[in-house]
Design a protein around this motif. Structure first.
Motif, short mmCIF file in Angstrom:
data_model
loop_
_atom_site.label_atom_id
_atom_site.label_comp_id
_atom_site.label_asym_id
_atom_site.label_seq_id
_atom_site.Cartn_x
_atom_site.Cartn_y
_atom_site.Cartn_z
N LYS B 34 0.78 -1.24 0.00
CA LYS B 34 0.00 0.00 0.00
C LYS B 34 0.81 1.28 0.00
O LYS B 34 0.25 2.37 -0.10
N CYS B 35 2.13 1.20 0.15
CA CYS B 35 2.91 2.44 0.23
C CYS B 35 2.92 3.12 -1.13
O CYS B 35 3.13 2.48 -2.16
N ILE B 36 2.70 4.43 -1.12
CA ILE B 36 2.66 5.18 -2.38
C ILE B 36 3.85 6.14 -2.50
O ILE B 36 3.89 6.99 -3.38
N ALA B 37 4.82 6.02 -1.62
CA ALA B 37 6.03 6.86 -1.65
C ALA B 37 5.70 8.35 -1.62
O ALA B 37 6.38 9.15 -2.26
N CYS B 38 4.68 8.71 -0.88
CA CYS B 38 4.34 10.14 -0.78
C CYS B 38 5.37 10.88 0.09
O CYS B 38 5.46 12.09 0.06
N GLN B 39 6.14 10.14 0.86
CA GLN B 39 7.20 10.69 1.72
C GLN B 39 6.66 11.56 2.86
O GLN B 39 7.40 12.34 3.45
N THR B 40 5.38 11.41 3.17
CA THR B 40 4.84 12.16 4.31
C THR B 40 5.55 11.73 5.59
O THR B 40 5.89 12.55 6.45
N CYS B 41 5.79 10.43 5.69
CA CYS B 41 6.49 9.90 6.86
C CYS B 41 7.88 10.51 6.97
O CYS B 41 8.32 10.90 8.06
N THR B 42 8.56 10.59 5.82
CA THR B 42 9.91 11.13 5.80
C THR B 42 9.91 12.56 6.33
O THR B 42 10.74 12.95 7.15
N ASN B 62 13.28 6.94 5.65
CA ASN B 62 13.36 7.22 4.22
C ASN B 62 12.47 6.22 3.49
O ASN B 62 12.12 5.17 4.03
N VAL B 63 12.09 6.57 2.27
CA VAL B 63 11.31 5.65 1.45
C VAL B 63 12.03 5.52 0.12
O VAL B 63 12.27 6.53 -0.55
N GLU B 64 12.42 4.31 -0.22
CA GLU B 64 13.17 4.11 -1.46
C GLU B 64 12.41 3.17 -2.38
O GLU B 64 11.63 2.34 -1.92
N LEU B 154 9.88 0.92 -0.48
CA LEU B 154 10.32 0.34 0.80
C LEU B 154 10.60 1.47 1.79
O LEU B 154 11.63 2.12 1.71
N PRO B 155 9.66 1.71 2.70
CA PRO B 155 9.94 2.72 3.74
C PRO B 155 10.81 2.09 4.82
O PRO B 155 10.62 0.94 5.18
N ARG B 156 11.77 2.86 5.30
CA ARG B 156 12.71 2.29 6.28
C ARG B 156 12.98 3.24 7.44
O ARG B 156 13.20 4.43 7.25
N THR B 236 1.30 9.64 10.76
CA THR B 236 1.06 10.55 9.63
C THR B 236 0.93 9.82 8.30
O THR B 236 0.70 10.45 7.28
N CYS B 237 1.11 8.51 8.30
CA CYS B 237 1.16 7.78 7.03
C CYS B 237 -0.13 7.92 6.23
O CYS B 237 -1.21 7.50 6.66
N ILE B 238 0.01 8.51 5.06
CA ILE B 238 -1.13 8.76 4.17
C ILE B 238 -1.72 7.45 3.66
O ILE B 238 -2.92 7.29 3.53
N GLY B 239 -0.84 6.50 3.36
CA GLY B 239 -1.31 5.23 2.82
C GLY B 239 -1.86 4.29 3.89
O GLY B 239 -2.35 3.23 3.58
N ARG B 240 -1.77 4.70 5.12
CA ARG B 240 -2.23 3.90 6.26
C ARG B 240 -1.62 2.50 6.20
O ARG B 240 -2.31 1.49 6.35
N ILE B 241 -0.32 2.49 5.97
CA ILE B 241 0.35 1.19 5.81
C ILE B 241 1.03 0.74 7.09
O ILE B 241 1.62 -0.32 7.13
N ARG B 242 1.02 1.61 8.13
CA ARG B 242 1.86 1.30 9.29
C ARG B 242 1.07 1.10 10.58
O ARG B 242 0.05 1.76 10.79
N LEU B 243 1.59 0.27 11.42
CA LEU B 243 1.05 0.11 12.77
C LEU B 243 2.22 -0.17 13.70
O LEU B 243 3.13 -0.91 13.34
S1 SF4 Z 1 3.60 8.15 4.57
FE1 SF4 Z 1 3.04 5.99 4.32
S2 SF4 Z 1 2.40 5.81 2.16
FE2 SF4 Z 1 3.54 7.74 2.36
S3 SF4 Z 1 5.64 7.13 1.82
FE3 SF4 Z 1 5.48 7.00 4.06
S4 SF4 Z 1 4.98 4.84 4.42
FE4 SF4 Z 1 4.57 5.21 2.24
#
Ligand code: SF4
Ligand code: SF4
Lengths: 280, 382
Positions: B34-42, B62-64, B154-156, B236-243
């Motif tokens: 589900k990650c869309i690499a929006c980099q909001t997390c970053t 980072n998200v690569e 791949l968010p890391r 803050t994850c936009i893709g709601r991929i994290r817990l």
């Molecule tokens: S905020 Fe979530 S969806 Fe966006 S890049 Fe980070 S892990 Fe991926």
């Protein structure tokens, strides 16, 4: 005539890893490795080899030997350490390390103190001079624009001038609890290039809060000449048992940053060298 | 050298210190489908923690893009190369790793089989972004998976490993693992900036701050975690991929704990390069569109099962798993337990208080296309 020549030869030759005599002189010891005063001290050449007891180690360090002189004026003791270094390094950035030199003295003049930075309750005092610290003091802190003048970024800094404290009204409580606290920064706001550590074995070196040692390194003709000066007695802190007219032991370490030497990857003198401190 | 039990490798591994288990272990699960690499997390991480001087290049999160993106450059390729140079065979037999870990394969005079990134390696955090494994021609239609044309994000963050290489490598013992939550921290007072942690960490998550002269890394947002909140990158994850939660070891599995359920019960979330031996605590639900060979190398032998389970879930055959995934991004508080009740999935805090109740099917309310009162046509009707 022949006899005179021979005597003068002896007087100028360097003795090899024998006792270091800290020559007593009257008056100030200037913080200057090039001062004429240093001609009064006898140089001692000390062979170094790679630290090979704990990992990480460097079995073939860049520095093969150092030359040491010492002076004291009854209040302060000074050392002049010089070594060959073809690639002087003044910065620490990613995978870039700085030149440094350290001396170690046991708290009590006891050569059974483990040379490996003390141990078993036998503590040592370490005085370390580092080129990057001196560079920070002489040329301002080595922040990004200084190391990479063409670097550009549109990000903001909390505060642009050293010391890099965070603005008092900054209200990110998480950051203030950690990154924003003064903790990471206090080490970099010291006004000396020599830092004093106390240690009781490997991994235990700890900065002393009280820092009164001073130093200056000069790089000339492919060699570092580093002067380190410390009062015998610094108030409010632990001092080694030493002073004019006493005998203790000393040991040295050198790091050449260009060769990625840092921490236990270093060149050391492998046994305690007697340090005879002349009195008046 | 002391030995510690690494459940991810199914065997004891060598480690520099005796294993001291924290009271509980911080863990994050990331669903790579589900990650869309929006980099909001970053950016959430950057603005919270690393906006200071000397931190300009740092991205603790980072998200690569895989397989062609890296931060720092080529970090995982270097890891594979190093293992190969050391003649480590990355072989698993019945879930047990037979090769050497990066500590077991350390050369003489080193504590860890490591490598050191150069300054420039950190300078291109988004290199390879959106690049696919194979070239895409104009008009290419991807109509089946697996496909030679693939990529994923791949968010890391720091893995807050159970047996961290960074901690083992530090000659000053400046790195410690917190008893209360297993978060791994660098003590800024003790750190002398030797960068041994940078060299040792197989995931390259400690970074050197040249202004302050110490290494720094992801701190698991510990001030938030202490207050029962999940880290910034999670909430803050936009893709709601994290817990985020606390994971138990396999001998103490609690199926009501979301981490345990995903990692141990369903085995759908897997550690990143477990063969390093660190027992990393960020677990990834692998992307189902990626060749399984790559996933096995990256996530270990559990990759096949994880992909199959996820596919089954998409067919509606894993209702509990599907329900739990709906909790991702639904609360900022750390869920300790979850429960499916009727048409809802619920999360609970440590004391058993309800944190959130999420409907399994989002209610849809349709509005008429015209508003008779205002006499206008509506653009948004659902
Ligand atoms: S905020 Fe979530 S969806 Fe966006 S890049 Fe980070 S892990 Fe991926
Ligand atoms: S990911 Fe790296 S920095 Fe983080 S705990 Fe593990 S070894 Fe240390």
């Amino acid at each position: 005539m022949k006899r005179f020549l021979m005597l003068s030869f002896l007087a100028f030759s360097i003795s090899y890893a024998q006792d270091i005599v800290s020559k007593y002189i009257k008056g100030q010891i200037p913080p200057n490795p090039e001062s004429n005063i240093w001609q009064k001290a006898t140089p001692v050449k000390i062979p170094l080899s790679g630290q090979a007891i704990v990992a990480p180690m460097d079995l073939n360090p860049a520095t093969k030997d150092i030359t040491v002189k010492s002076l004291n004026n009854g209040k302060e003791i000074a050392f002049l350490i010089s070594f060959k270094d073809e690639k002087p390094s003044y910065f620490r950035t990613n995978n870039t390390f700085s030149d440094a030199v350290a001396l170690e003295v046991p708290l009590t003049p006891d050569d059974s103190t483990p040379i490996t930075m003390g141990g078993n309750g036998k503590e040592v005092i370490i005085l370390q001079w580092a080129a990057y610290r001196q560079n920070n003091l002489q040329n301002g802190y080595a922040d990004l624009p200084k190391i990479e003048p063409n670097y550009y970024m549109d990000y903001w800094y909390p505060q642009a001038k050293p010391p890099y404290a965070w603005p008092k009204d900054w209200n990110n409580k998480y950051a203030l609890d950690y990154t924003g606290g003064h903790v990471p920064y206090w080490k970099d706001t010291r006004n000396t290039s020599v830092i004093e550590f106390i240690a009781d074995g490997y991994t235990t070196t700890t900065w002393k809060k009280h820092q009164e040692a001073k130093g200056l390194g000069i790089y000339k003709n492919g060699r570092w000449y580093v002067e380190i000066v410390r009062p015998f007695k610094v108030e409010d802190t632990i001092n080694p048992i030493w002073g004019p007219g006493s005998k203790t032991f000393i040991d040295f370490a050198v790091w050449q940053g260009f060769y990625k030497e840092r921490d236990s990857r270093k060149a050391i003198s492998y046994s305690w060298i007697p340090l005879i401190i002349e009195g008046k | 050298m002391p030995k510690v039990y690494n459940w991810q490798l199914g065997r004891e591994v060598e480690y520099l210190y005796e294993g001291v288990k924290p009271k509980r272990q911080f863990a994050v699960i990331m669903n790579l489908n589900k990650c869309i690499a929006c980099q909001t997390c970053t950016m959430a991480c950057k603005t919270t923690w690393s906006s200071g001087r000397g931190q300009e290049y740092m991205l603790w999160n980072n998200v690569e893009t895989k397989p062609n993106g890296f931060y720092p450059l080529g970090w995982d390729i270097h890891l594979m190369e190093k293992l190969e140079e050391a003649k480590v065979e990355q072989v698993w037999e019945n879930g047990v790793y037979k090769g050497k870990t990066i500590i077991e394969a350390a050369p003489t005079g080193e504590r860890v089989l490591g490598w050191m990134p150069e300054d420039l390696d950190w300078a291109n955090p988004n290199i390879g972004e959106d690049e696919t494994a194979e070239e895409v021609d104009i008009g290419t239609v991807i109509d089946h998976f697996p496909n030679p044309i693939w990529m994923f994000y791949l968010p890391r963050i720091c893995n807050h490993c159970s047996y961290p290489a960074c901690l083992a490598a530090c000659p000053r013992k400046a790195i410690y693992k917190r008893q209360e939550d297993g978060i791994v921290l660098i003590d800024p007072e003790r750190c002398e900036g030797y960068q041994e942690c940078v060299r040792a960490c197989p995931y390259k998550k400690p970074m050197f701050n040249q202004v302050v002269g110490i290494s720094q890394k992801c701190i698991g947002c510990f001030p938030k975690v202490e207050q029962g909140l999940m880290p910034q990158c999670v909430t803050t994850c936009i893709g709601r991929i994290r817990l985020m939660g606390f994971i138990n070891e396999p001998d103490k599995i609690d199926p009501e704990n979301p981490m345990d359920f995903l990692v141990h019960v369903k085995k759908v979330a897997l550690p990143l390069y477990p063969q390093t031996g660190m027992q990393p605590n960020v677990y990834y639900i692998p992307p189902i569109t990626v060749p399984i060979k790559y996933l096995r190398q990256m996530f270990g032998p559990g990759a096949d099962n994880a992909v199959e389970t996820y596919k089954r879930m998409r067919e509606g055959k894993e209702p509990e798993l599907q329900a739990l995934l709906l909790l991702f991004g639904s609360t900022e508080f750390i869920p300790h337990k979850f429960k499916v009740e009727g048409d809802f999935v619920l999360a609970f805090d440590e004391k058993g208080n309800e944190l959130v109740k999420v409907p399994l099917t989002e209610p849809i309310i349709m509005r008429p296309a015209t508003d008779p009162k205002l006499g206008v046509t509506r653009q948004d009707i659902s």
